[in-house]
Design a protein around this motif. Structure first.
Motif, mmCIF file in Angstrom:
data_model
loop_
_atom_site.group_PDB
_atom_site.id
_atom_site.type_symbol
_atom_site.label_atom_id
_atom_site.label_comp_id
_atom_site.label_asym_id
_atom_site.label_seq_id
_atom_site.Cartn_x
_atom_site.Cartn_y
_atom_site.Cartn_z
ATOM 1 N N PRO A 10 55.210 40.786 2.692
ATOM 2 C CA PRO A 10 54.528 40.769 3.995
ATOM 3 C C PRO A 10 55.069 39.706 4.946
ATOM 4 O O PRO A 10 54.938 39.837 6.159
ATOM 5 C CB PRO A 10 53.061 40.511 3.628
ATOM 6 C CG PRO A 10 53.093 39.908 2.264
ATOM 7 C CD PRO A 10 54.277 40.514 1.578
ATOM 8 N N LYS A 11 55.675 38.660 4.434
ATOM 9 C CA LYS A 11 56.204 37.596 5.300
ATOM 10 C C LYS A 11 57.386 38.085 6.127
ATOM 11 O O LYS A 11 57.743 37.468 7.129
ATOM 12 C CB LYS A 11 56.627 36.389 4.454
ATOM 13 C CG LYS A 11 55.468 35.694 3.732
ATOM 14 C CD LYS A 11 55.884 34.385 3.105
ATOM 15 C CE LYS A 11 56.900 34.574 1.988
ATOM 16 N NZ LYS A 11 56.308 35.251 0.816
ATOM 17 N N LEU A 12 57.988 39.197 5.717
ATOM 18 C CA LEU A 12 59.168 39.707 6.426
ATOM 19 C C LEU A 12 58.824 40.768 7.458
ATOM 20 O O LEU A 12 59.702 41.200 8.215
ATOM 21 C CB LEU A 12 60.170 40.292 5.418
ATOM 22 C CG LEU A 12 60.748 39.316 4.399
ATOM 23 C CD1 LEU A 12 61.611 40.071 3.385
ATOM 24 C CD2 LEU A 12 61.555 38.229 5.089
ATOM 25 N N TYR A 13 57.554 41.197 7.494
ATOM 26 C CA TYR A 13 57.200 42.342 8.343
ATOM 27 C C TYR A 13 57.499 42.094 9.815
ATOM 28 O O TYR A 13 58.078 42.951 10.500
ATOM 29 C CB TYR A 13 55.725 42.681 8.163
ATOM 30 C CG TYR A 13 55.257 43.843 9.017
ATOM 31 C CD1 TYR A 13 55.686 45.130 8.752
ATOM 32 C CD2 TYR A 13 54.393 43.641 10.096
ATOM 33 C CE1 TYR A 13 55.261 46.207 9.526
ATOM 34 C CE2 TYR A 13 53.964 44.696 10.880
ATOM 35 C CZ TYR A 13 54.406 45.977 10.587
ATOM 36 O OH TYR A 13 53.990 47.032 11.362
ATOM 37 N N GLU A 14 57.135 40.925 10.330
ATOM 38 C CA GLU A 14 57.263 40.660 11.763
ATOM 39 C C GLU A 14 58.697 40.329 12.177
ATOM 40 O O GLU A 14 59.176 40.801 13.203
ATOM 41 C CB GLU A 14 56.335 39.519 12.173
ATOM 42 C CG GLU A 14 54.856 39.856 12.076
ATOM 43 C CD GLU A 14 54.429 40.926 13.076
ATOM 44 O OE1 GLU A 14 55.155 41.141 14.070
ATOM 45 O OE2 GLU A 14 53.374 41.546 12.858
ATOM 46 N N SER A 15 59.379 39.497 11.398
ATOM 47 C CA SER A 15 60.677 38.992 11.858
ATOM 48 C C SER A 15 61.808 39.147 10.856
ATOM 49 O O SER A 15 62.916 38.679 11.097
ATOM 50 C CB SER A 15 60.547 37.504 12.228
ATOM 51 O OG SER A 15 60.060 36.765 11.117
ATOM 52 N N GLY A 16 61.548 39.794 9.722
ATOM 53 C CA GLY A 16 62.594 39.980 8.729
ATOM 54 C C GLY A 16 63.491 41.163 9.055
ATOM 55 O O GLY A 16 63.281 41.888 10.027
ATOM 56 N N THR A 17 64.493 41.358 8.243
ATOM 57 C CA THR A 17 65.422 42.472 8.399
ATOM 58 C C THR A 17 65.295 43.412 7.207
ATOM 59 O O THR A 17 64.831 43.007 6.123
ATOM 60 C CB THR A 17 66.864 41.972 8.485
ATOM 61 O OG1 THR A 17 67.235 41.408 7.205
ATOM 62 C CG2 THR A 17 67.030 40.932 9.588
ATOM 63 N N PRO A 18 65.725 44.666 7.350
ATOM 64 C CA PRO A 18 65.719 45.571 6.202
ATOM 65 C C PRO A 18 66.503 45.025 5.016
ATOM 66 O O PRO A 18 66.088 45.196 3.859
ATOM 67 C CB PRO A 18 66.342 46.855 6.763
ATOM 68 C CG PRO A 18 65.959 46.836 8.213
ATOM 69 C CD PRO A 18 66.051 45.387 8.604
ATOM 70 N N ALA A 19 67.618 44.353 5.290
ATOM 71 C CA ALA A 19 68.413 43.786 4.194
ATOM 72 C C ALA A 19 67.638 42.707 3.458
ATOM 73 O O ALA A 19 67.672 42.623 2.213
ATOM 74 C CB ALA A 19 69.723 43.220 4.736
ATOM 75 N N GLN A 20 66.916 41.864 4.191
ATOM 76 C CA GLN A 20 66.093 40.840 3.550
ATOM 77 C C GLN A 20 64.966 41.471 2.734
ATOM 78 O O GLN A 20 64.604 40.974 1.665
ATOM 79 C CB GLN A 20 65.515 39.903 4.615
ATOM 80 C CG GLN A 20 66.539 38.990 5.267
ATOM 81 C CD GLN A 20 65.956 38.200 6.428
ATOM 82 O OE1 GLN A 20 65.115 38.717 7.188
ATOM 83 N NE2 GLN A 20 66.376 36.948 6.583
ATOM 84 N N GLY A 50 55.758 51.550 5.368
ATOM 85 C CA GLY A 50 55.057 51.256 6.614
ATOM 86 C C GLY A 50 54.788 49.785 6.819
ATOM 87 O O GLY A 50 54.307 49.390 7.890
ATOM 88 N N PHE A 51 55.130 48.958 5.818
ATOM 89 C CA PHE A 51 54.819 47.535 5.905
ATOM 90 C C PHE A 51 56.054 46.660 5.679
ATOM 91 O O PHE A 51 55.937 45.473 5.402
ATOM 92 C CB PHE A 51 53.720 47.183 4.896
ATOM 93 C CG PHE A 51 52.472 48.002 5.081
ATOM 94 C CD1 PHE A 51 51.574 47.701 6.095
ATOM 95 C CD2 PHE A 51 52.223 49.092 4.271
ATOM 96 C CE1 PHE A 51 50.425 48.471 6.282
ATOM 97 C CE2 PHE A 51 51.086 49.865 4.446
ATOM 98 C CZ PHE A 51 50.181 49.554 5.461
ATOM 99 N N THR A 52 57.223 47.264 5.786
ATOM 100 C CA THR A 52 58.478 46.527 5.702
ATOM 101 C C THR A 52 59.071 46.436 7.106
ATOM 102 O O THR A 52 58.583 47.097 8.041
ATOM 103 C CB THR A 52 59.471 47.244 4.778
ATOM 104 O OG1 THR A 52 59.858 48.493 5.376
ATOM 105 C CG2 THR A 52 58.851 47.501 3.402
ATOM 106 N N PRO A 53 60.127 45.649 7.313
ATOM 107 C CA PRO A 53 60.731 45.555 8.647
ATOM 108 C C PRO A 53 61.241 46.892 9.182
ATOM 109 O O PRO A 53 61.438 47.040 10.393
ATOM 110 C CB PRO A 53 61.887 44.566 8.433
ATOM 111 C CG PRO A 53 61.472 43.740 7.278
ATOM 112 C CD PRO A 53 60.721 44.671 6.372
#
Length: 300
Positions: A197-207, A240-243
């Motif tokens: 969840p920490k990556l949802y707003e500003s993360g990338t698909p690769a991360q 639905g909850f990933t970047p």
């Protein structure tokens, strides 16, 4: 390894105004499982229609024949193992042995305070979750159970004749932390994640891929601790909850690419939200149906 495709149908429509037809259409489209959320209300849907998971799944069982059904997920926030077990054996019976219980620790949303209690701390949620799953496992596999725990009790609770599925209906345990992953390893026929969840707003698909690779590895470690083969646990991604957000549902090719990358991590089931207009789960219904009908063959 073939990848199963499932859907989650949020219970926001009256049964005779689109609710029933969605579940029937999901079966027609060939989805492996159709789940629903088990909440009293949820996020942006709080001030609109929202129906209960157990009655919805009972109705869905009556109008479908082959597709599996389940919660994604049930939590201790407003459930007690004794009463929940009775509902689950009833659902498993009505559905002819097609039920899966998705179960998680719960969060800090509306469900956490709807019964008038203060929100539990993360540690208390984890403590309750462990006891909840342990007692529920006993209730669904033993004819009579007495138990005194820190949070839950049972006194000669009976669940005769038990589940249609033996020794009980499968648990799909949602977890990302070490305690939850150990529960999944011990009790789960499947493990569920929504990613990091920490990556949802500003993360990338690769991360996100890297984070989920780490989760899969930690599940394998938890299995190794008890001598269980991690391959014996299905690995479910609720999308639905990933970047990536809604991008995988924009086209068949986009979805196949997305799902293939997660299959390569070891996931055995991908769950997509049934389209809901004017929401975070909005999607072109024709594209959605094309994905349902054509993607599984491309992901074998």
């Amino acid at each position: 390894m073939s990848l199963r495709l499932s859907t989650v149908i949020l219970p926001y429509r009256r049964w005779h105004e689109g609710g029933r037809s969605a579940w029937q259409r999901a079966e027609e489209l060939g989805f492996h499982t159709a789940y629903t959320y088990d909440h009293l209300s949820w996020r942006s849907f709080r001030d609109g229609p929202w129906f209960g998971a157990v009655p919805t799944l009972t109705a869905a069982a009556a109008v479908t024949e082959r597709m599996r059904l389940g919660t994604l997920v049930t939590s201790p926030n407003f459930r007690h193992p004794v009463t929940l077990a009775k509902e689950l054996i009833s659902l498993d019976d009505v559905s002819g042995g097609r039920m899966t219980l998705g179960v998680g620790a719960g969060g800090t949303g509306f469900d956490a305070t709807a019964l008038g209690q203060e929100p539990w701390t993360p540690r208390e949620r984890a403590d309750r979750f462990g006891e909840f799953v342990h007692l529920l496992d006993r209730l669904l596999t033993e004819e009579a159970v007495s138990y005194e725990g820190d949070f839950y009790s049972a006194h000669e609770a009976r669940n005769i004749p038990g589940c249609v599925q033996r020794p009980r209906l499968p648990f799909a345990v949602a977890a990302t932390g070490p305690r939850g992953l150990r529960l999944a390893a011990r009790y789960g026929q499947a493990w569920v994640t929504t990613g990091d969840p920490k990556l949802y707003e500003s993360g990338t698909p690769a991360q996100s891929i890297q984070a989920m690779r780490g989760q899969v590895d930690k599940l394998a470690d938890a299995c190794a601790e008890i001598g269980r083969d991690t391959a014996s646990i299905d690995k479910i991604l609720l999308t639905g909850f990933t970047p990536d957000r809604g991008r995988p549902l924009r086209s068949l090719d986009a979805f196949v690419d997305f799902a293939g990358r997660h299959r390569d991590l070891g996931f055995t089931e991908i769950v997509v939200h049934w389209p809901i207009p004017d929401s975070d789960f909005a999607a072109d219904e024709k594209v959605f149906e094309q994905i349902a009908m054509e993607a599984p063959a491309q992901l074998r």
